[in-house]
Write a protein that holds these residues in place. Structure first.
Motif, PDB file in Angstrom:
ATOM      1  N   THR A 211      -3.523   2.230  -3.646  1.00 23.07           N
ATOM      2  CA  THR A 211      -3.674   3.188  -2.546  1.00 23.07           C
ATOM      3  C   THR A 211      -4.559   2.615  -1.445  1.00 23.07           C
ATOM      4  O   THR A 211      -4.237   2.726  -0.247  1.00 23.07           O
ATOM      5  N   VAL A 212      -5.672   2.009  -1.828  1.00 18.32           N
ATOM      6  CA  VAL A 212      -6.571   1.403  -0.844  1.00 18.32           C
ATOM      7  C   VAL A 212      -5.893   0.230  -0.140  1.00 18.32           C
ATOM      8  O   VAL A 212      -5.987   0.087   1.090  1.00 18.32           O
TER       9      VAL A 212
ATOM     10  N   THR B  69      -3.354   1.666   2.280  1.00 16.29           N
ATOM     11  CA  THR B  69      -3.977   2.381   3.396  1.00 16.29           C
ATOM     12  C   THR B  69      -4.624   1.434   4.399  1.00 16.29           C
ATOM     13  O   THR B  69      -4.486   1.604   5.613  1.00 16.29           O
ATOM     14  N   ILE B  70      -5.310   0.418   3.877  1.00 21.91           N
ATOM     15  CA  ILE B  70      -6.063  -0.476   4.761  1.00 21.91           C
ATOM     16  C   ILE B  70      -5.259  -1.716   5.148  1.00 21.91           C
ATOM     17  O   ILE B  70      -5.227  -2.118   6.315  1.00 21.91           O
TER      18      ILE B  70
ATOM     19  N   LYS C  55      -1.081  -0.810   6.746  1.00 17.00           N
ATOM     20  CA  LYS C  55      -0.817   0.237   7.737  1.00 17.00           C
ATOM     21  C   LYS C  55      -0.052  -0.284   8.953  1.00 17.00           C
ATOM     22  O   LYS C  55       0.638   0.476   9.630  1.00 17.00           O
TER      23      LYS C  55
ATOM     24  N   LYS D 142       3.053   5.464   8.933  1.00 20.06           N
ATOM     25  CA  LYS D 142       1.693   5.285   9.455  1.00 20.06           C
ATOM     26  C   LYS D 142       0.976   6.619   9.658  1.00 20.06           C
ATOM     27  O   LYS D 142      -0.247   6.701   9.534  1.00 20.06           O
TER      28      LYS D 142
ATOM     29  N   ASN E  45       1.119   9.149   7.758  1.00 15.44           N
ATOM     30  CA  ASN E  45       0.667   9.677   6.456  1.00 15.44           C
ATOM     31  C   ASN E  45       0.415   8.520   5.499  1.00 15.44           C
ATOM     32  O   ASN E  45       0.820   8.560   4.337  1.00 15.44           O
ATOM     33  N   ILE E  46      -0.258   7.494   5.999  1.00 17.55           N
ATOM     34  CA  ILE E  46      -0.384   6.240   5.273  1.00 17.55           C
ATOM     35  C   ILE E  46      -1.059   6.403   3.902  1.00 17.55           C
ATOM     36  O   ILE E  46      -0.629   5.809   2.915  1.00 17.55           O
ATOM     37  N   THR E  47      -2.087   7.231   3.817  1.00 17.45           N
ATOM     38  CA  THR E  47      -2.799   7.380   2.548  1.00 17.45           C
ATOM     39  C   THR E  47      -1.934   8.081   1.501  1.00 17.45           C
ATOM     40  O   THR E  47      -1.862   7.649   0.347  1.00 17.45           O
TER      41      THR E  47
ATOM     42  N   SER F 215       0.894   5.764   0.435  1.00 20.21           N
ATOM     43  CA  SER F 215       0.346   4.704  -0.420  1.00 20.21           C
ATOM     44  C   SER F 215       0.050   5.238  -1.814  1.00 20.21           C
ATOM     45  O   SER F 215       0.295   4.555  -2.824  1.00 20.21           O
TER      46      SER F 215
END
Length: 317
Positions: free
Chosen positions: A108-109, A112-113, A116, A128, A130-132, A135
């Motif tokens: 997930t991290v 997200t990072i 993206k 992008k 709802n990226i988190t 992910s």
């Protein structure tokens, strides 16, 4: 765009549809028809939520509430491995058992990072906007496949095990969504404005610390009432956070949102209304007092809330 939030919803919907189908076939469940209908309706909300009229979606939510309210969600019979088999698998796999669970936050991290802005064949890989969430959905699928590879389980066994867990949690599974929706309804109905007037009458709004204190503690208290920080956030932020901290005193909205949600989670630790977090675990662990989890968490929650107040005061301005 290759993977959107709707794709995640479709996977969840298909997953729940299979659970509903297995439930309908479970003759050991005394209320298999109602339980299967409950999970089937939940699946529909994910599969067709973007095309179903809000009126009909509201009917689905009410139907689910009626089924749950009259005890229609029950546990049945599951093809579980024996205690001896589980112990043998545990000894064989050792600490590798934790890999699927650890993969979820790590992926997930990374998504997200790190992904993206990643594109493939000219298309955005992940949604992008709802990226988190996207992910997280991708991470859960990868974790599931990894778990199946580690345990050598095939076919419907992962779905059967998931059905056992989701039946054990029961209707509380849908609480986060329902309460988040309720929070949005409260905000649309103008509850935030009422809260703003009450706070403005109760405290000196020109005092920066008092405004922060009202927002952080209000987030925790409103979460305790609603049972979910997502429900409290739109109300408290619209009523106190934005008008008093951001607009009146020039606070940073990013810091406000991050620490505000964390303050709400402190309330989650202290309320039986957050049944999926506090009451369900007590039931699953067969604790003699269903409030034991809350009692243990209260000191930590109060310490965290105090720290959050000062963190927000020093960082938001």
């Amino acid at each position: 765009m290759l993977i959107s939030l709707n794709d995640v919803y479709y996977v969840l919907g298909a997953f729940l549809a299979m659970i509903a189908a297995l439930t309908f076939q479970d003759r050991a469940n005394p209320k298999r028809l109602l339980t299967g209908t409950f999970w089937g309706l939940y699946a529909i909300s994910f599969l067709f939520g973007d095309v179903i009229s809000p009126v009909y979606m509201g009917g689905i939510a009410i139907s689910m509430a009626v089924i749950a309210g009259f005890g229609g969600v029950r546990m049945g019979k599951y093809d579980e491995s024996t205690q001896k088999e589980r112990e043998e698998h545990s000894r064989k796999l050792g600490n590798w058992l934790f890999m699927p669970a650890l993969l979820i936050p790590v992926i997930t991290v990374i998504g997200t990072i790190g992904l993206k802005d990643f594109t493939f064949a000219g298309l955005q890989l992940l949604d992008k906007a709802n990226i988190t969430l996207v992910s997280l959905g991708v991470a859960c699928v990868i974790a599931l496949l990894t778990a199946m590879g580690l345990t050598k389980e095939k076919g419907l066994q992962p779905i059967k095990e998931s059905r056992r867990l989701i039946d054990a949690i029961g209707w509380a599974t849908v609480l986060p969504q329902m309460l988040a929706t309720l929070g949005a309804l409260f905000a649309a109905a103008g509850v935030g404005q009422v809260v703003s007037h009450l706070v403005s009458d109760a405290i000196p709004v020109d005092n920066r610390f008092m405004v922060v204190l009202a927002y952080a503690v209000g987030m925790a208290l409103f979460t305790m009432i609603m049972g979910n920080a997502f429900a409290a956030f739109p109300v408290m932020t619209a009523g106190v956070g934005l008008p008093l901290i951001v607009k009146l005193h020039g606070g940073d909205p990013a810091v406000l949102a991050a620490i505000g949600m964390f303050s709400g989670y402190c309330g989650t630790l202290m309320t039986p209304m957050a049944a999926n977090f506090n009451i369900v675990p007590a039931a699953l662990l067969d604790l003699p007092d269903k409030y034991d989890v809350i009692k243990v968490q209260i000191p930590t929650a109060l310490i965290l809330l105090t720290v959050n107040v000062f963190l927000m005061y020093f960082l938001v301005y």
